[in-house]
Design a protein around this motif. Structure first.
Motif, PDB file in Angstrom:
ATOM      1  N   VAL A  64       0.916  -1.246  -0.055  1.00 48.94           N
ATOM      2  CA  VAL A  64      -0.106  -0.062   0.129  1.00 48.94           C
ATOM      3  C   VAL A  64       0.908   1.229   0.141  1.00 48.94           C
ATOM      4  CG1 VAL A  64      -1.705   1.391   1.281  1.00 48.94           C
ATOM      5  CG2 VAL A  64      -2.015  -1.160   0.956  1.00 48.94           C
ATOM      6  N   VAL A 121      -5.314  -4.916   0.546  1.00 47.93           N
ATOM      7  CA  VAL A 121      -4.914  -3.794  -0.275  1.00 47.93           C
ATOM      8  C   VAL A 121      -6.347  -3.342  -0.871  1.00 47.93           C
ATOM      9  CG1 VAL A 121      -4.108  -3.250  -2.733  1.00 47.93           C
ATOM     10  CG2 VAL A 121      -3.251  -5.104  -1.347  1.00 47.93           C
ATOM     11  N   ARG A 122      -7.319  -3.725  -0.875  1.00 42.86           N
ATOM     12  CA  ARG A 122      -8.610  -3.171  -1.389  1.00 42.86           C
ATOM     13  C   ARG A 122      -9.056  -2.105  -0.289  1.00 42.86           C
ATOM     14  NH1 ARG A 122     -11.153  -8.448  -2.053  1.00 42.86           N
ATOM     15  NH2 ARG A 122     -10.568  -8.860  -4.026  1.00 42.86           N
ATOM     16  N   ALA A 154      -7.590   3.794  -0.360  1.00 43.14           N
ATOM     17  CA  ALA A 154      -7.598   3.328  -1.857  1.00 43.14           C
ATOM     18  C   ALA A 154      -8.931   3.023  -2.354  1.00 43.14           C
ATOM     19  CB  ALA A 154      -6.923   1.731  -1.728  1.00 43.14           C
ATOM     20  N   LEU A 167      -7.713  -1.656  -6.815  1.00 43.80           N
ATOM     21  CA  LEU A 167      -6.898  -2.907  -6.550  1.00 43.80           C
ATOM     22  C   LEU A 167      -6.488  -3.317  -7.852  1.00 43.80           C
ATOM     23  CD1 LEU A 167      -5.773  -5.260  -4.986  1.00 43.80           C
ATOM     24  CD2 LEU A 167      -7.851  -6.607  -5.530  1.00 43.80           C
ATOM     25  N   LYS A 215       0.809   5.169  -8.967  1.00 46.22           N
ATOM     26  CA  LYS A 215      -0.244   4.761  -8.010  1.00 46.22           C
ATOM     27  C   LYS A 215      -1.376   6.221  -8.029  1.00 46.22           C
ATOM     28  CE  LYS A 215       0.878   3.273  -3.836  1.00 46.22           C
ATOM     29  NZ  LYS A 215      -0.081   2.146  -3.395  1.00 46.22           N
ATOM     30  N   GLU A 268     -11.097  -2.868 -10.169  1.00 47.26           N
ATOM     31  CA  GLU A 268      -9.897  -3.902 -10.113  1.00 47.26           C
ATOM     32  C   GLU A 268      -9.594  -4.331 -11.491  1.00 47.26           C
ATOM     33  OE1 GLU A 268     -10.721  -7.240  -7.635  1.00 47.26           O
ATOM     34  OE2 GLU A 268     -11.506  -5.986  -6.105  1.00 47.26           O
ATOM     35  N   SER A 300      -2.575  -0.704  -4.455  1.00 45.95           N
ATOM     36  CA  SER A 300      -3.639   0.115  -4.486  1.00 45.95           C
ATOM     37  C   SER A 300      -3.287   1.460  -5.090  1.00 45.95           C
ATOM     38  CB  SER A 300      -4.085   0.587  -3.033  1.00 45.95           C
ATOM     39  OG  SER A 300      -3.081   1.183  -2.394  1.00 45.95           O
TER      40      SER A 300
END
Lengths: 401, 401
Positions: A220, A269-270, A275, A278, A306, A367, A386
């Motif tokens: 993350v 991660v989700r 965030a 994913l 990111k 995702e 993320s």
């Protein structure tokens, strides 16, 4: 193999309890106990951070002995960088739990997560730890998953069923983590229970392999913490023939364990702080496994990549730049990049405006997979990351205030 | 040694021009030319990214030959990942400038910064490059510093005067960079000019040492780019006795050059995308130089540390955690941490609430130093970083839109 998430199933021989000791505000659950009716075989993986919190200093050597009967966890306070008093507090927690459960103290694992550098609220714990021992039930695994949350926005629980010679067994895991998430066991805790009978050697091997392919391929924010641990307890209550290393059953057990941990890892991660996406970063065609990993980590941890995900911008220039500085061998004229199945870079150059617009549509999904094919060899690696958002900054600028 | 900033002084034998070719919107300056009346001795440092933009592929071998008479730079387009056409475009830019200036083409350095993967607007450049050559003047260094800006919010120019045997000389540097800033020449360009006569061997040595102690100890977001370069041109117009390596004059020249580059480097961090703070991370007492550097980089690049700076939160737990995972040798019971001169950690534990509140006051300043004393040895390292803010995310999520 079917992984079930966020459904707290019972698991033979294990009991759970959770309570609110007052560390967290507004009566949130912050203290939890996992108990096995018999001493369970155990394996553990601990942070690689050289600054190890007090509970790890106490628990790591105990787990190395191979048996564990209970795990006491608190959230809201990491009991890290607390010196000798912190170690005494961790020890006292374990004494209190062992006495209440009437088990040998060295069968007790303790674990903490939260703010670094503050003393544990021992007055409150003296009262609340014994209460937990009185409230153990077999159907409170979900309460444990809630009690270990810190900045998590949802509880994380995954399970799976297995079978050995027609004897069914279960695997049940809970985890926490939303920030300071990075390979090598970044601030995350994971507790996995199985009622299967498992050979001790396989237990440690299975946990190491499963963690390497789950918690150790997520990021993350690139920070690793002082408190991370994953424990695996196997109490044998399913009564199956022992699962051994080097057998088909053993391999299946490793796969199941990996499946449960990967599901928990993806939930982390989700739930990455702030965030909204994913992303799976998939490197193909690397010259070596090491190169594949380097390139995957580099792309997955790039702040520029990111933020581009957050902006839903198919900015492949940042991805190729991150591969370029990863240290992996790269031939810029061979690189291919795809967003899901949309190619945006072919032989190192853009495939044009139209495909880039299609790729932008891919990024609008919650995702997606970014594939970078280096076209140099056969090695590959996956990594989950993320996006980097306003909310991440907000959460982490305000965490202690 | 006095470093002057943002004051465009003339420097003997150099001329400048800048124009708006139309790459950047709203008529911003985006194309610039630096010209020396005689071929200048030169040294260069280039990105370590394995994906090298076309202008670097062209310029690096030319600079290695040791002579340079003009530098053509554009912003808004990096001419990176543009394949063979991109290299042809870079070559054509250099042909156009060399023809207009009537100098050998191999005395021409070209440099680009901006979006990756798009072709240069050659139609416009065919017209605008010759115009630059017609408009050269000795007092337009500030226009060059403006024309090389991308997401920079202010132009960066620093200068210094030196003397050899009573003959005065000058050093004048311009730089750009605000994101993708990280050691090893992250997306930044720097052009440093001196009218001093300098021995060629010293020139390259001086640039390497000065960059290592300036541009290579700053970080904004940990990303390094495909286009970074720093060039140093010495045209000898000051008429001084040659400055040689291994002499007191030579050392002074290195110090002056380092001073100019460090000032530019700090401007880059201050202008870090979205940054509101300039923090110096100072590691003391490390067991080795390598450990000192590792620890400094780890703290300076931690997203959690950088968001805490933004939140003006003296969250030393994140700092000690970042030191712990840096790979440097650490004894948690020896670590001391100070914010400016306020100690917050002594022998690995908190010095208490009162001092932490004082440290919070330090963080309210725009610039401060965080010192981590590992108390294990004599090695030290400095690193400059910015905070991580909402604005950083906004700028980078929106960059291309």
């Amino acid at each position: 193999m079917k992984i079930t998430t966020n459904q707290a199933e019972k698991i033979a021989g294990f009991k759970f309890a959770a309570g609110a000791s007052g560390i967290r505000k507004s009566g949130r659950l912050d203290l939890a106990l996992i108990y096995s009716e018999v001493p369970a075989r155990c394996a553990g993986v601990f942070t690689t951070n050289k600054i190890k919190a007090a509970p790890l200093q106490l628990t790591e050597p105990r787990v190395a002995e191979g048996l564990c009967q209970a795990v006491l966890v608190n959230s809201g306070n990491a009991n890290a960088c607390t010196g000798a008093p912190g170690l005494r507090d961790a020890k006292r927690c374990s004494e209190l739990a062992a006495a209440a459960l009437q088990i040998p103290e060295n069968y007790l694992a303790v674990s903490s997560t939260g703010v670094i550098g503050a003393p544990l609220p021992m007055d409150s714990f003296e009262k609340h730890i014994p209460l937990l021992a009185q409230n153990l039930t077999s159907d409170a695994a979900d309460a444990v998953s809630q009690a270990i949350m810190t900045t998590d926005s949802f509880a994380k629980l995954a399970s799976c069923r297995g079978e050995v010679a027609k004897a069914p067994y279960r695997l049940l895991g809970v985890a926490k983590g939303a920030g300071m998430i990075h390979p090598n066991m970044a601030t995350m805790l994971g507790f996995v229970l199985t009622d299967a009978q498992v050979e001790p050697a396989l237990l440690q091997e299975a946990l190491r392999r499963a963690v390497d392919n789950s918690f150790n391929i997520i990021t993350v924010d690139g920070d690793t913490s002082t408190n991370d641990m994953v424990l695996l307890l196997a109490n044998g209550a399913a009564g199956n023939r022992e699962i051994c290393s080097g057998t088909a059953e053993g391999e299946r057990f490793v796969e199941e364990l990996t499946g449960v941990l990967l599901e928990l890892a993806k939930m982390i991660v989700r739930d990455g702080e702030g965030a909204t996406k994913l992303a799976r970063i998939r490197i193909l065609g690397a010259a070596s496994d090491e190169d594949a990993k380097k390139a995957a980590v580099s792309v997955a941890t790039s702040s520029l990549v990111k933020t581009a995900f957050f902006g839903e911008d198919a900015n492949w220039g940042r991805i190729i730049a991150a591969v370029g500085y990863s240290g992996a061998e790269v031939d810029s004229e061979k690189v291919e990049i795809r967003f899901d199945d949309v190619p945006v870079v072919c032989q190192g150059i853009s495939t044009g405006q139209e495909l880039e617009e299609k790729a932008t549509e891919v990024l609008k999904q919650a995702e997606f997979t970014v594939t970078v094919d280096l076209a140099l060899g056969d090695a590959s690696a996956d990594y989950y990351t993320s996006d980097l958002t306003y909310e991440y900054v907000k959460i982490n600028a305000d965490y202690r205030t």
